[in-house]
Design an enzyme around this catalytic site. Structure first.
Site, PDB file in Angstrom:
ATOM      1  N   CYS A 179       5.605  -0.303   7.353  1.00 48.64           N
ATOM      2  CA  CYS A 179       5.318   0.878   6.544  1.00 48.64           C
ATOM      3  C   CYS A 179       6.538   1.231   5.701  1.00 48.64           C
ATOM      4  O   CYS A 179       7.664   1.208   6.197  1.00 48.64           O
ATOM      5  CB  CYS A 179       4.964   2.037   7.470  1.00 48.64           C
ATOM      6  N   LEU A 180       6.297   1.574   4.444  1.00 51.01           N
ATOM      7  CA  LEU A 180       7.405   1.982   3.570  1.00 51.01           C
ATOM      8  C   LEU A 180       8.063   3.260   4.066  1.00 51.01           C
ATOM      9  O   LEU A 180       9.226   3.512   3.760  1.00 51.01           O
ATOM     10  CB  LEU A 180       6.905   2.154   2.132  1.00 51.01           C
ATOM     11  N   GLN A 190       2.956   9.876   1.155  1.00 50.88           N
ATOM     12  CA  GLN A 190       4.268   9.245   1.335  1.00 50.88           C
ATOM     13  C   GLN A 190       5.237   9.601   0.208  1.00 50.88           C
ATOM     14  O   GLN A 190       6.447   9.440   0.372  1.00 50.88           O
ATOM     15  CB  GLN A 190       4.129   7.730   1.418  1.00 50.88           C
ATOM     16  N   GLY A 209       0.831  -1.198   0.000  1.00 53.49           N
ATOM     17  CA  GLY A 209       0.000   0.000   0.000  1.00 53.49           C
ATOM     18  C   GLY A 209       0.860   1.240   0.000  1.00 53.49           C
ATOM     19  O   GLY A 209       1.987   1.224   0.516  1.00 53.49           O
ATOM     20  N   HIS A 268      -4.639   2.012   7.606  1.00 52.59           N
ATOM     21  CA  HIS A 268      -3.236   2.447   7.704  1.00 52.59           C
ATOM     22  C   HIS A 268      -2.956   3.545   6.676  1.00 52.59           C
ATOM     23  O   HIS A 268      -2.374   4.586   7.004  1.00 52.59           O
ATOM     24  CB  HIS A 268      -2.332   1.233   7.482  1.00 52.59           C
ATOM     25  N   GLU A 269      -3.358   3.302   5.429  1.00 51.87           N
ATOM     26  CA  GLU A 269      -3.086   4.281   4.367  1.00 51.87           C
ATOM     27  C   GLU A 269      -3.905   5.554   4.551  1.00 51.87           C
ATOM     28  O   GLU A 269      -3.421   6.654   4.272  1.00 51.87           O
ATOM     29  CB  GLU A 269      -3.336   3.664   2.988  1.00 51.87           C
ATOM     30  N   HIS A 285      -2.222   7.966   6.730  1.00 51.66           N
ATOM     31  CA  HIS A 285      -1.220   8.788   6.040  1.00 51.66           C
ATOM     32  C   HIS A 285      -1.848  10.050   5.463  1.00 51.66           C
ATOM     33  O   HIS A 285      -1.260  11.133   5.540  1.00 51.66           O
ATOM     34  CB  HIS A 285      -0.547   8.003   4.906  1.00 51.66           C
TER      35      HIS A 285
END
Length: 168
Positions: free
Chosen positions: A92-93, A51, A46, A134-135, A138
């Site tokens: 997470c990235l 991000q 994701g 989660h996304e 962000h």
């Protein structure tokens, strides 16, 4: 298509609240394609536009093993459909190399636009529900580390700052 730079915690730009997409046009679809390429290359499941330092309400996601189920959420809105929560180990990235347990609602409804601007509604559970929440965090300037104790968050911050200095 192009690979985009993924911002890493504690970069303050990750705290920017994303603005709604007014019109789904070719420039938005190009951003979506670049986000998918970036997410797959990372590799991840994701990625929110925040991000990659684009502060628009766009999320891309693909939970499949073979990159065959790309999903796009433009201007997503989540409604929690119950009181049940469950822990899930999240990574997470933007917080590379760290995984921590986060409690999230297990049953949600998400309303969004697809890559062509068509509205849709989904009632996911399991990993998909966790990933969407989660996304969406962000897009609202929040990271999964915000759910952790201050001590754990500071430990992760210090390790990533040290890594960033070593790369510079």
């Amino acid at each position: 298509m192009a690979l985009l730079e993924i911002l890493e915690f504690p970069d303050p730009r990750l705290r920017t609240i994303a603005k709604p997409v007014e019109t789904v046009d070719d420039s938005i679809r190009e951003l979506i394609d670049n986000m998918f390429e970036t997410m797959y290359a990372a590799p991840g499941i994701g990625l929110a536009a925040t991000q990659v330092n684009v502060h628009r309400r766009i999320v891309v996601m693909d939970l499949s093993e073979d990159q065959s189920e790309p999903r796009v959420f433009i201007n997503p809105e989540v409604t929690v459909l119950g009181d049940d929560e469950a822990p899930y180990d999240e990574g997470c990235l933007s917080v590379p190399g760290f995984y921590e347990s986060v409690d999230r609602p297990t049953h949600i409804r998400v309303e969004a636009l697809d890559r062509d601007g068509n509205p849709f509604t989904l009632e996911p559970d399991g990993l998909l529900a966790v990933c969407i929440q989660h996304e969406l965090d962000h897009l609202n300037g929040k990271l999964f580390v915000d759910y952790l104790s201050q001590m754990k968050r500071q430990r992760i911050r210090k390790k990533l700052e040290k890594l960033h200095r070593a790369r510079a």
